[in-house]
Scaffold this motif. Sequence first.
Motif: not given
Length: 340
Positions: A132-161
């Motif tokens: 499963y994707s390597s990205i989900f093996t990292y912890p979400t340490l602060t609330w900002a991580d939730v925003g960054v997952i939306g911006w960057l992780v979902d952004g990368a996912a859209i680019m790929n998908q």
Amino acid sequence: MYTQSFSVPDGDAPTAVKLVSGATDNATQALQDAFDARIDADGRIEPQDWMPDAYRKTLVRQISQHAHSEIVGMLPEGNWISRAPSLKRKAILMAKVQDEAGHGLYLYSAAETLGTSRDQMLDALHTGRAKYSSIFTYPTLTWADVGVIGWLVDGAAIMNQIPLCRCSYGPYARAMVRVCKEESFHQRQGYEALLVMMTGTQEQKDMVQDAVNRWWWKCLAMFGPPDADSPNSAQGMRWGIKRISNDDLRQKFVDATVPQAKVLGVTLPDPDLKWNEERQHHDYGAIDWDEFWATVNGNGPCNKERLNTRVKAWNEGAWVREAALAHARKQQDKQMKEAA
Ligand code: BYC
């Protein structure tokens, strides 16, 4: 932002790669020829169509890994539902995490059309045999991580998908259309949450920058190994499953993200990141592929925790599955009696 209008130029599959043949006799050769012709004409393959075993196997591998990524991907953000800073953010996050569960379900269904059962796929995940994707093996340490997952992780996912919406296998391509629409919303909500934090206190701004620093390189690795080290790429592209290579998608992501980072007011943590006038692209620094492979092979910071959580959810959900099956059987018996 990345949108549905992202277009994929025709005819960029490398023709030097021969289609893998599963033909062993004349009748099979005719089926293989028809399959090859349809792929060459950029047509769609449907579940009832003949297809070479290797094509089927590759699709089951990719679609099931993708499905696993969606449901494992619920976990890092799910951890923040109870700690979201406002009712509005909690409602958005719950909807997003639920969407990811839906994506997993469309994708398991698409993979099932290839003759592999959901139980088989989940067993592979739970026993550590499936990726499963390597990205989900990292912890979400602060609330900002939730925003960054939306911006960057979902952004990368859209680019790929988005290119996968034109994948040669019909059920996968159709599933991806809806997935991409929802991912676009996910990406925008993440970016908007960060924009709000960046108008806040210095502590909030630092939190955003810290989260960007921790996630940036992991997002670049998400696109998979460099093309030269990607064993599945050439054949995947020849079959029209992949439309754009790992490195080309990574470059598109970097080029699209740099101006977004400027608007947001954060620095991307790469001293080598700069515009290259000649290439008309951004150059960027070296990705740590040793870390990527360690993570893919089960040695990332949260691999064990993620799998344990999934296995626990599966075991604790046994009674729900049994009850649903018992109810379905009852309904069926009732209908049979009424019809008799
Ligand atoms: N993590 O030859 P390659 C989401 C593996 S969901 C782990 O380039 P391929 C989201 C690869 O599987 C994100 N493993 O492979 C969800 C292969 O191993 P196997 C998931 C990776 O298939 C919730 C080996 O490395 N997206 O974003 O041609 C919330 C060699 O690679 C990774 C998808 O699954 C990785 N990052 O290309 C928010 C999209 N990268 O299988 C967001 C669909 C590579 O030979 N999948 N590997 O043992 C794809 O597009 C392709 O499968 C990949 C890899 C680009 C990922």
